[in-house]
Design a protein around this motif. Structure first.
Motif, short mmCIF file in Angstrom:
data_model
loop_
_atom_site.label_atom_id
_atom_site.label_comp_id
_atom_site.label_asym_id
_atom_site.label_seq_id
_atom_site.Cartn_x
_atom_site.Cartn_y
_atom_site.Cartn_z
N ALA A 80 34.90 144.61 133.66
CA ALA A 80 33.72 143.92 133.10
C ALA A 80 32.44 144.44 133.75
N LEU A 81 31.44 144.68 132.92
CA LEU A 81 30.17 145.22 133.43
C LEU A 81 29.44 144.21 134.32
N ASP A 82 29.59 142.93 134.00
CA ASP A 82 28.93 141.88 134.79
C ASP A 82 29.92 140.73 134.95
N TYR A 83 30.80 140.87 135.93
CA TYR A 83 31.88 139.89 136.08
C TYR A 83 31.35 138.50 136.42
N LYS A 84 30.25 138.41 137.15
CA LYS A 84 29.71 137.09 137.49
C LYS A 84 29.19 136.38 136.25
N LYS A 85 28.52 137.12 135.40
CA LYS A 85 28.01 136.55 134.16
C LYS A 85 29.16 136.07 133.28
N LYS B 162 33.17 129.33 132.68
CA LYS B 162 32.92 127.99 133.22
C LYS B 162 32.10 127.16 132.22
N LYS B 163 31.08 127.77 131.64
CA LYS B 163 30.22 127.06 130.68
C LYS B 163 30.99 126.64 129.45
N LEU B 164 31.96 127.44 129.03
CA LEU B 164 32.78 127.11 127.86
C LEU B 164 33.77 125.97 128.15
N LEU C 287 38.20 137.19 141.88
CA LEU C 287 38.87 136.04 142.48
C LEU C 287 37.95 135.26 143.40
N ASP C 288 37.14 135.96 144.15
CA ASP C 288 36.22 135.31 145.08
C ASP C 288 35.20 134.46 144.32
N TYR C 289 34.63 135.02 143.25
CA TYR C 289 33.62 134.27 142.51
C TYR C 289 34.26 133.16 141.67
#
Length: 268
Positions: free
Chosen positions: A94-99, A105-107, A132-134
């Motif tokens: 994923a290019l932006d795993y945090k996003k 989470k938002k879903l 996993l950390d995030y």
């Protein structure tokens, strides 16, 4: 309450041919045809109240389609007595795993499924450890395919050494190692993973693991960290429950495995 923590379904249009393809790759016969209604029929026959559906993102570009499908499925079954709860999925590239994790989470999805073999990435890769950390920071549950995948048996992307490294460096919260810690690697699980802060699920192990090994791991790892799971459609729900009920397991422990541990993990 009985909760199956590890099941799979596919969209109606592709379910049957997807199962047929996977049957040929793994040389096994599925218990259902992979459709949503087939899983529900299986649940009613087995007395399963909730099935957790675990999608796998095999390409980064599948992220939105798979997770939006998961969110719609959860909305459909919200409040129903017999229900499906779908987790989300994310790819290590994923290019932006945090996003993407924030979107999961938002879903309203309660967790993620990672499959190192299908995603062609070793489990101790920094890309997985960051995810996993995030995910832990966001309170998401992480379910990991561990051990041999019978469709790809020659190269194990998640072995016990990989798992130990991840635990040491990340110490992820709410991590579930599918297939009782590592399919086909149960001697190593017993020797090296016992008492680690991880859950083990029972997906697709009955008939493969020795009964005495199953019971020893249960006793040593603790009844509070074992989750009933089938990997449906690859194992039968009714058959898996019957197998557990025949084991020399006290009722309080069996109740925890079949549902109480999962209920606490999902809803507390």
């Amino acid at each position: 309450m009985i909760i199956d923590f590890h099941t799979h379904i596919f969209p109606e249009k592709i379910a049957v041919r997807t199962i047929e393809k996977l049957e040929k790759i793994a040389n096994v016969k599925a218990f259902t045809d992979g459709r949503e209604k087939s899983l529900l029929t299986s649940m009613k026959q087995a007395g399963v109240d909730i099935s957790v559906v675990l999608p796998v993102v095999t390409k980064p570009e599948q992220f939105s389609t798979i997770n939006e499908f998961a969110a719609r499925l959860n909305e459909k079954y919200e409040g129903k007595k017999t229900r499906l709860i779908s987790f989300g999925g994310i790819h290590p590239d994923a290019l932006d795993y945090k996003k993407e994790l924030r979107m999961i989470k938002k879903l309203g999805l309660k967790g993620i499924k990672l499959h190192p073999d299908y995603q062609n990435t070793y489990f101790d890769d920094i890309k997985y450890m960051r995810i996993l950390d995030y995910a832990s920071e966001l309170g998401l549950i992480s379910v990991i395919h561990a051990g041999v995948d019978i469709g790809f048996p020659k190269n194990i992307h998640c072995n016990i050494g990989h798992i130990q490294k991840v635990i040491k460096e990340v110490a992820p919260e709410k991590m579930i190692l599918a297939h009782y810690g590592g399919f086909g690697l149960w001697d190593e699980v017993e020797e090296q993973l016992i008492e680690e802060n991880v859950y083990l699920d029972t997906a697709y192990i009955f008939g493969f693991i020795k009964e005495e090994t199953f019971l020893r791991i249960l006793e040593k790892h603790g009844r509070d960290r074992i989750l009933f799971a089938t990997d449906s459609p690859w194992s039968g729900q009714k058959e898996s429950i019957a197998y557990l009920q025949k084991q020399k397991i006290e009722k309080e422990t069996l109740d925890k495995i079949l549902g109480q541990n999962a209920e606490k993990l999902l809803f507390s």
